[in-house]
Design an enzyme around this catalytic site. Structure first.
Site, mmCIF file in Angstrom:
data_model
loop_
_atom_site.group_PDB
_atom_site.id
_atom_site.type_symbol
_atom_site.label_atom_id
_atom_site.label_comp_id
_atom_site.label_asym_id
_atom_site.label_seq_id
_atom_site.Cartn_x
_atom_site.Cartn_y
_atom_site.Cartn_z
ATOM 1 N N VAL A 2 1.275 -0.999 -0.260
ATOM 2 C CA VAL A 2 -0.061 0.235 0.067
ATOM 3 C C VAL A 2 0.858 1.623 -0.137
ATOM 4 O O VAL A 2 1.799 1.231 1.025
ATOM 5 C CB VAL A 2 -0.916 -0.144 1.264
ATOM 6 C CG1 VAL A 2 -1.656 1.172 1.852
ATOM 7 C CG2 VAL A 2 -1.829 -1.008 1.258
ATOM 8 N N LYS A 3 0.807 2.115 -1.151
ATOM 9 C CA LYS A 3 1.156 3.216 -1.021
ATOM 10 C C LYS A 3 0.504 4.426 0.128
ATOM 11 O O LYS A 3 -0.334 4.795 -0.224
ATOM 12 C CB LYS A 3 1.810 4.167 -2.973
ATOM 13 C CG LYS A 3 2.883 3.388 -3.121
ATOM 14 C CD LYS A 3 2.497 4.132 -4.515
ATOM 15 C CE LYS A 3 3.862 4.152 -5.065
ATOM 16 N NZ LYS A 3 4.101 5.264 -6.399
ATOM 17 N N VAL A 4 1.625 4.766 0.671
ATOM 18 C CA VAL A 4 1.263 6.174 1.539
ATOM 19 C C VAL A 4 2.126 7.556 1.484
ATOM 20 O O VAL A 4 3.629 7.116 1.565
ATOM 21 C CB VAL A 4 0.784 5.310 2.926
ATOM 22 C CG1 VAL A 4 0.641 6.812 4.086
ATOM 23 C CG2 VAL A 4 0.126 4.744 3.107
#
Ligand code: G3P
Length: 219
Positions: free
Chosen positions: A83-85
């Site tokens: 997941v890119k945050v």
């Protein structure tokens, strides 16, 4: 060094996967929008093309609550999703919680050594340092890569430095010289990694000489 392709276009992922040396794919909201298809369907098709690769898909929430809700949803789509945050205070807090839940995070939009340090402290699996965008404003993006690689090594963080926003093959060369763990690049740049005019000239000469001599492998 792991090599990723930075794209939302599944046809580019399919072509790059055929080379047998593709380790992952990074996407971002702009790349998904440019591809012109739905987010989940695009990510799932990429995951199916590269089932053993690392596929990064980005949240768009900006509060801890929204990042957590979106991150848990995206992570549930496939086991190979990271997941890119975004590198913000809310992103850091959410990353701490997501990693506690066993969800891998690619902390993105990192431009400074201090941001890289915070991302590593938060337990990010990948730290995406945007080298090209720093170069674009007449600064040396590679120095941030160098600092990030050094601080991860100094303190034994589990994070990997992912060189992002790559503009040309020399970014890959410099990143490799610095020991960066991953390079993610546009499909066009990935294709350029293969190319050298002397290879083309040399192969042509081999084949011309072979054919002129009337040689065969299979008798
Ligand atoms: O996808 C993350 C990063 O590689 C995008 O950078 O500068 O090519 O938009 P840029």
């Amino acid at each position: 060094m792991k090599l990723f392709v930075d794209t939302g276009r599944v046809e580019e992922v399919r072509k790059a996967a055929e080379w047998g040396i593709l380790d992952g794919v990074t996407t971002n909201p702009s790349l998904i929008a440019q591809a012109g298809r739905g987010f989940k369907e695009t990510v799932l098709e990429i995951c199916s093309i590269l089932p053993h690769g690392s596929i990064s898909a980005e949240v768009v929430g900006t509060t801890v609550e929204d990042i957590l809700r979106e991150g848990r949803e995206i992570a549930s789509w496939s086991p190979n999703i990271v997941v890119k945050v975004p590198m913000t205070p809310a992103g850091i807090a959410a990353t701490r919680q997501l990693t506690r839940e066993g969800i891998r995070v690619n902390m993105t939009l990192v431009f400074s050594p201090t941001q890289a340090l915070l991302a590593a402290k938060a337990g990010a699996t990948y730290i995406s340092v945007f080298v090209g965008r720093v170069d674009d404003v007449s600064s040396e993006g590679m120095r941030t890569i160098e600092d990030a690689v050094q601080l991860v090594a100094n303190y034994g963080f589990d994070s990997e430095v992912l060189v992002a926003s790559i503009r040309h093959p020399m970014h890959v060369v410099e990143a490799a010289r610095l020991g960066a763990h991953i390079a993610t690049m546009p499909f066009k740049v990935f294709e350029q990694l293969f190319q050298h005019p002397l290879t083309d000239i040399g192969l042509k000469r081999f084949l011309d000489d072979w054919n002129k001599a009337g040689l065969r492998i299979f008798e």
